[in-house]
Each structure stands twice: as structure tokens, then as C-alpha cells.
Scaffold this motif. Structure first.
Motif, short mmCIF file in Angstrom:
data_model
loop_
_atom_site.label_atom_id
_atom_site.label_comp_id
_atom_site.label_asym_id
_atom_site.label_seq_id
_atom_site.Cartn_x
_atom_site.Cartn_y
_atom_site.Cartn_z
N VAL A 91 -30.69 -6.75 9.83
CA VAL A 91 -29.23 -6.96 9.78
C VAL A 91 -28.68 -6.54 8.42
CG1 VAL A 91 -27.38 -8.67 9.95
CG2 VAL A 91 -29.36 -8.80 11.48
N SER A 92 -29.40 -6.91 7.36
CA SER A 92 -28.98 -6.52 6.02
C SER A 92 -29.03 -5.01 5.84
CB SER A 92 -29.84 -7.21 4.97
OG SER A 92 -29.46 -6.83 3.67
N ASP A 93 -30.07 -4.36 6.39
CA ASP A 93 -30.17 -2.91 6.27
C ASP A 93 -29.03 -2.22 7.01
OD1 ASP A 93 -32.39 -3.13 4.74
OD2 ASP A 93 -33.82 -2.52 6.29
N LEU A 94 -28.74 -2.66 8.24
CA LEU A 94 -27.65 -2.04 9.00
C LEU A 94 -26.30 -2.30 8.36
CD1 LEU A 94 -28.82 -2.76 12.66
CD2 LEU A 94 -29.06 -0.64 11.34
N THR A 95 -26.12 -3.52 7.80
CA THR A 95 -24.87 -3.81 7.09
C THR A 95 -24.71 -2.90 5.88
OG1 THR A 95 -24.98 -6.11 7.80
CG2 THR A 95 -23.51 -5.60 5.97
N GLY A 96 -25.80 -2.70 5.15
CA GLY A 96 -25.75 -1.80 3.99
C GLY A 96 -25.42 -0.38 4.38
N ILE A 97 -26.01 0.10 5.50
CA ILE A 97 -25.69 1.46 5.96
C ILE A 97 -24.23 1.56 6.36
CG2 ILE A 97 -26.18 3.15 7.77
CD1 ILE A 97 -29.07 2.22 7.76
N GLY A 98 -23.71 0.52 7.02
CA GLY A 98 -22.30 0.53 7.41
C GLY A 98 -21.37 0.56 6.20
N ILE A 99 -21.69 -0.23 5.17
CA ILE A 99 -20.85 -0.24 3.97
C ILE A 99 -20.93 1.10 3.24
CG2 ILE A 99 -20.58 -1.32 1.70
CD1 ILE A 99 -21.41 -3.95 2.95
N MET A 100 -22.12 1.69 3.18
CA MET A 100 -22.23 3.00 2.55
C MET A 100 -21.51 4.07 3.36
SD MET A 100 -25.98 3.24 0.74
CE MET A 100 -26.94 2.50 2.06
N MET A 101 -21.44 3.89 4.67
CA MET A 101 -20.68 4.84 5.48
C MET A 101 -19.19 4.74 5.16
SD MET A 101 -21.06 7.19 7.69
CE MET A 101 -19.70 8.24 8.22
N LEU A 102 -18.69 3.51 4.96
CA LEU A 102 -17.29 3.36 4.54
C LEU A 102 -17.06 4.02 3.19
CD1 LEU A 102 -16.55 -0.36 5.51
CD2 LEU A 102 -15.72 1.69 6.66
N ALA A 103 -17.99 3.82 2.26
CA ALA A 103 -17.86 4.47 0.95
C ALA A 103 -17.90 5.98 1.07
CB ALA A 103 -18.97 3.97 0.02
N SER A 104 -18.73 6.50 1.98
CA SER A 104 -18.79 7.95 2.19
C SER A 104 -17.48 8.48 2.72
CB SER A 104 -19.93 8.28 3.14
OG SER A 104 -20.01 9.67 3.38
N MET A 105 -16.83 7.72 3.60
CA MET A 105 -15.52 8.15 4.11
C MET A 105 -14.50 8.27 2.99
SD MET A 105 -15.19 5.91 7.62
CE MET A 105 -16.29 6.17 9.00
N VAL A 106 -14.49 7.27 2.09
CA VAL A 106 -13.54 7.30 0.97
C VAL A 106 -13.86 8.45 0.03
CG1 VAL A 106 -12.64 5.99 -0.98
CG2 VAL A 106 -13.14 4.82 1.17
N LEU A 107 -15.13 8.64 -0.30
CA LEU A 107 -15.51 9.72 -1.21
C LEU A 107 -15.22 11.09 -0.61
CD1 LEU A 107 -18.88 8.35 -2.63
CD2 LEU A 107 -16.71 8.55 -3.84
N THR A 108 -15.39 11.24 0.70
CA THR A 108 -15.08 12.52 1.34
C THR A 108 -13.59 12.80 1.28
OG1 THR A 108 -16.95 12.21 2.85
CG2 THR A 108 -15.29 13.83 3.47
N ALA A 109 -12.77 11.78 1.53
CA ALA A 109 -11.32 11.96 1.40
C ALA A 109 -10.93 12.27 -0.04
CB ALA A 109 -10.60 10.70 1.88
N GLY A 110 -11.60 11.62 -1.01
CA GLY A 110 -11.33 11.93 -2.41
C GLY A 110 -11.72 13.36 -2.77
N ALA A 111 -12.83 13.84 -2.20
CA ALA A 111 -13.24 15.22 -2.46
C ALA A 111 -12.22 16.20 -1.89
CB ALA A 111 -14.62 15.47 -1.85
N LEU A 112 -11.66 15.91 -0.72
CA LEU A 112 -10.62 16.77 -0.15
C LEU A 112 -9.37 16.77 -1.01
CD1 LEU A 112 -10.91 15.97 3.66
CD2 LEU A 112 -11.27 18.19 2.57
N ALA A 113 -9.03 15.60 -1.57
CA ALA A 113 -7.86 15.52 -2.44
C ALA A 113 -8.05 16.35 -3.70
CB ALA A 113 -7.56 14.07 -2.79
N LEU A 114 -9.30 16.52 -4.13
CA LEU A 114 -9.59 17.29 -5.34
C LEU A 114 -9.96 18.74 -5.06
CD1 LEU A 114 -11.79 14.68 -7.23
CD2 LEU A 114 -9.53 15.45 -7.92
N SER A 115 -10.01 19.12 -3.79
CA SER A 115 -10.55 20.43 -3.45
C SER A 115 -9.69 21.58 -3.93
CB SER A 115 -10.75 20.54 -1.94
OG SER A 115 -9.52 20.30 -1.27
N SER A 116 -8.40 21.33 -4.22
CA SER A 116 -7.54 22.40 -4.73
C SER A 116 -7.34 22.31 -6.24
CB SER A 116 -6.17 22.34 -4.03
OG SER A 116 -5.55 21.08 -4.26
#
Length: 505
Positions: A156-181
């Protein structure tokens, strides 16, 4: 009579049902998915993760076969590392070139011919990148479940950690798009800053001693705060990315400001009704986004496009009143900054009144001096921006102005250490500079002798700066009122009456 021989036509290749993308999907999403799944970086990352996971799982299986526990810290560390490296570094980094590549090969204009808005273009690119990240996560999940059978593994802890890192990946991907230009150096610098900030937040989430000792909000609060923070930051970062490629007739500034205002309202509710550390955690997580949007709002110029104001003007008095807060431009940015200052004051009042009521009087006493100085120090660089109306990058004028005020504080601090000069005298000449005074009061305190001196000389300087900017803002709003009238006139000009068709013969 001879008939011409016609060669048989080759049968068209028709994909079976369900083998191609659906017609209702966004064309930019289909384009990005088809290109992204064929890139060497995605294929290499996917295969490398499979190989590493097989090795880690096989080594743990051998340890179990030889009588070990199968839950060595080394294996768990390698397993976690090969999850967060692709999720937090490799996959989000692909967004840094998502828009710049389009601008380099001049294909962005062709994409815009499909009548897709700038936000839908950016959203399609983000969804395509997240879909590829989900494929990587899906490939990792079987190994996470398999480790459970080795024993002493909290699935449960491992899956929760993967889920939280997936949320962080979504934010970082959006941040990378904001910086792409942006410039490549700025991209690397900001991405590194976001990565370290995200690492600190994730360490806070997974550090049980930190949560138990009362240093942060409980895990229950974090589990609903983190998804809400992720959704708001993703939408805000996508709006920032869309504003880089959107025409000036689209008002992305208002949407960004609305997200920040919602964040501030949630912070106020948490301060008055939430846990003791929930509001502080929320405010810290939203501080970077709030500072950036506020910086953009104070550095924007008023757009001379009447159609930009039509959506607010046609809603009457309340629509025009909301426009004074959400229109692009530095004048509405001043109003936006003032509203944010009020929300910050309400958050401080809520936290102190609920958890430190004995200090409420001292807080109000210091706020009479600190609140106007802090507010004026934030908006004072706008005076410099107005002195250079032809500057191509007003936001850099703002940053350089604040850096200059900080340098004045450093010079005064160095001069105060001289044996022949009184330290208080070295700081007195900073009285007309609110930003420098703010730095001094952060070190000396509002109740110090310098605080009383600045109350007599800095507050009048703050009043003069605010009065000047208020006068210029009123002139700007009168010009905006003319643009609103033009937008309504142009709307009426093309609002033809519907013809009435008679049923008579």
C-alpha cells in the motif's frame, strides 16, 4: 471491338476496428502520441526500466531462495530510484522541447490552422506526454505487486508513493511545457529548482517522523491537499504555456489570476478551519506560482485590442468591475496584488487567532508598519517600468529594480560594520526605498528604534509611490473604458436582426 485491359486496383488497407485512434480525439493529441511513441528516448527508457526491474526482482528472488528476507534496503532503494528517475526527470524533460521544436521548424502555424485554441494545443501535448508516462508506470506496477510476495514489503505504501510521484510528474511535465519556449539556460535553472522543491515536498510526505512530531499536516490532510494542488498547478502551468503562443486577443492573464485567487481562498479557509500546519504547507506550496503570476501581472502592458474586453463589457457593471481585476495589464495587476495582500493578511490573522491568540495584538501592531511597506516594495518597480515604456522585456526591469534595492541593503549592511559609523545611521538613508527597508526590518524587527524611524519617514514615501501609481492606474482604466465601449459598438455593428419569414402565400 477490343476492350482495354484495366489493371486490378490494389485493395485499400483498412485497420480493424479499435486499431486506430478515435475520431473524437484531439488532432494534436493524436499527432503527439504517434510521434512520441516512436522516439528513441521513450523506447530506450521503457526497455531500460524493464531490464532493471527484471534484474532487481531476480536478485531479490535469489535472496529469498537462499533463505534471506528479500526486503533488503538496497533493493528497495534501487527500486524507488528507478521509479522516480523516469517519472520525475526523464519523462517531464521531454516537455522542454515540445513547443520550441514547433517554433524551430515553423509548424506551429499549421497546427493553429486547425482552429485549435492555444490552450487546447498545449493540453494535447501535455496529455500525450502523460499518456506515455502512464505506460511507464503500468510497466512498473507488476514488479511492485510481485515484491509483496517476497515478504515485509508494504504494498500500500509503495502504490501510494507511485501515485504521489505520478502527481508530481504531471506538475513537472506541465512546468516543462511552460518553459519550452524560454531560453535553454532558464529552462534548466527553473527545472532544477522545481525538482529540488518537489523532492523536498515528497520527503516531507514520506517522512513519518516529521508528520508524527507535528512539523506538518497529518497524512489524511496531505492525501487530499496534494491532488488539489496538482490539479491547480497543472492548469496554471498549462495556461502559462498557452499564453506564450496565443494571440493577443486571448485573455490568459485573467485565467491565471483566477487560479491564484482560488488558491488564496483555500489558504484562508485552511487558516481558519483546517489543521495548524495545513495552511502553512498549502501557502508554501502555492508561493512560487503566486509570485510568478503576480510578477507577470505587474509587468504586463495594456493590450489595445477592443475584442479582448468584450466578454467582460457585455456583462454590465459587475463584468467591467471583474475586468479591473482580470484584464491583462499592470493597472489591473495592481488591483490583483492588493487583493492578494488582503488574502495573505487574512491567512495570518486566521493562523494567529486560532493557534496563538495571545500574539494577535502584537501582530496587528506590526502589520500597521509592515503591511504598507511590503505592499509598496512589491509594486514600486512598476514606477521604473513606466519610465521605460519601450522596453521589450518589462519583467527584467522589475527583477533588476528589486536586485538594485537589495544591493542598496547589502551596501548599507557592509557600511554599518565599519567601526567609525553607527550601524543605525548606515540604515537610515534607506528610508525612501521600501524594498531595502523591508530587508532591514526583517533583521531588526518592527519594534526596534529603526522601526520607529522608518514609521515616520518610510510610510510617507510609500504613500507617495502608491498615490502616483494609483493616479496612473486611473488614467489607464479610463483608456480601458474607451476600449470597452469600442468592443460593444463593434458587437452591435455585426449583430444583425433575425429576418422574419411570413407563412402567407
Amino acid at each position: 471491338m477490343s476492350s482495354a485491359t484495366v489493371a486490378p486496383r490494389a485493395p485499400e488497407r483498412i485497420l480493424p476496428n479499435g486499431m486506430d485512434f478515435a475520431d473524437w480525439l484531439s488532432p494534436i493529441l493524436v499527432k503527439e502520441l504517434r510521434q512520441g511513441l516512436k522516439t528513441k528516448m521513450f523506447i530506450t527508457t521503457f526497455i531500460l526500466i524493464q531490464v532493471v526491474m527484471i534484474l532487481i526482482t531476480g536478485l531479490q528472488l535469489l535472496e529469498v531462495a537462499h533463505g534471506g528476507s528479500g526486503s533488503a534496503d538496497g533493493f528497495s532503494g534501487f527500486f524507488a530510484a528507478f521509479i522516480w528517475i523516469p517519472l520525475l526527470i526523464l519523462m517531464p524533460a521531454r516537455g522542454l522541447t515540445a513547443v520550441s521544436e514547433e517554433l524551430k521548424v515553423n509548424t506551429l502555424d499549421l497546427v493553429q490552422l486547425t482552429h485549435l485554441t492555444a490552450f487546447r494545443i498545449v493540453l494535447g501535448k501535455w496529455v500525450a506526454l502523460i499518456a506515455q508516462t502512464l505506460l511507464v508506470v503500468t510497466a512498473i506496477l507488476p514488479y511492485a505487486v510481485l515484491r509483496y510476495f517476497f515478504g515485509e514489503v508494504d504494498i500500500v505504501s509503495d502504490l501510494t508513493g507511485i501515485g504521489i510521484m505520478m502527481l508530481a510528474s504531471m506538475v513537472l511535465t506541465a512546468g516543462a511545457l511552460a518553459l519550452s519556449s524560454a531560453h535553454i539556460a532558464l529552462r534548466i535553472l527553473v527545472v532544477l529548482g522545481l525538482f529540488f522543491a518537489m523532492s523536498f515536498l515528497l520527503s516531507m510526505v514520506f517522512d513519518r517522523s516529521y508528520l508524527v512530531s507535528g512539523g506538518g499536516p497529518s497524512r489524511t490532510w496531505l492525501l487530499w491537499m496534494l491532488p488539489l494542488l496538482a490539479v491547480m498547478h497543472v492548469y496554471l502551468l498549462l495556461e502559462i504555456a498557452a499564453s506564450r503562443i496565443a494571440p493577443i486577443s486571448e485573455n490568459h492573464s485573467g485565467r491565471k489570476r483566477m487560479v491564484i485567487l482560488v488558491m488564496g481562498a483555500v489558504g484562508v479557509l485552511l487558516a481558519w478551519f483546517g489543521e495548524e500546519h495545513a495552511s502553512m504547507t498549502w501557502t508554501l506550496c502555492c508561493s512560487v506560482a503566486t509570485a510568478w503570476v503576480m510578477l507577470e501581472s505587474l509587468s504586463e502592458r495594456t493590450q489595445h485590442v477592443p475584442s479582448l474586453y468584450s466578454s467582460f463589457a457585455r456583462r454590465g457593471f459587475f463584468g467591467r468591475l471583474a475586468g479591473r481585476l482580470l484584464y491583462p495589464g499592470w493597472a489591473s495587476g495592481l488591483v490583483f496584488t492588493l487583493v492578494l495582500a488582503g488574502l495573505a493578511f487574512a491567512i495570518g490573522m486566521g493562523v494567529i487567532q486560532r493557534f496563538k491568540p495571545v500574539e494577535l495584538g502584537d501582530y496587528l501592531l506590526e502589520s500597521r508598519l509592515m503591511f504598507p511597506i511590503i505592499f509598496t516594495s512589491i509594486i514600486s518597480p512598476v514606477v521604473v517600468i513606466l519610465l521605460f515604456p519601450r522596453a521589450r522585456q518589462p519583467i527584467w526591469l522589475y527583477v533588476l529594480s528589486q536586485a538594485l534595492f537589495g544591493l542598496c541593503y547589502v551596501v548599507a549592511n557592509v557600511a554599518g560594520n565599519a567601526p567609525s559609523l553607527d550601524p543605525e545611521d548606515a540604515f537610515r538613508w534607506l528610508a525612501p526605498l521600501p524594498t531595502s527597508v523591508w530587508f532591514v526590518l526583517m533583521e531588526e524587527g518592527a519594534a526596534s528604534p529603526l522601526g520607529h524611524f522608518y514609521a515616520m519617514f518610510t510610510l510617507p514615501a510609500c504613500a507617495i509611490i502608491c498615490a502616483y501609481l494609483g493616479f496612473r492606474a486611473m488614467r489607464e482604466f479610463r483608456f480601458i473604458s474607451e476600449l470597452e465601449k469600442q468592443s460593444q459598438a463593434s458587437t452591435k455593428e455585426f449583430d444583425y436582426p433575425t429576418p422574419v419569414v411570413s407563412n402567407a402565400a
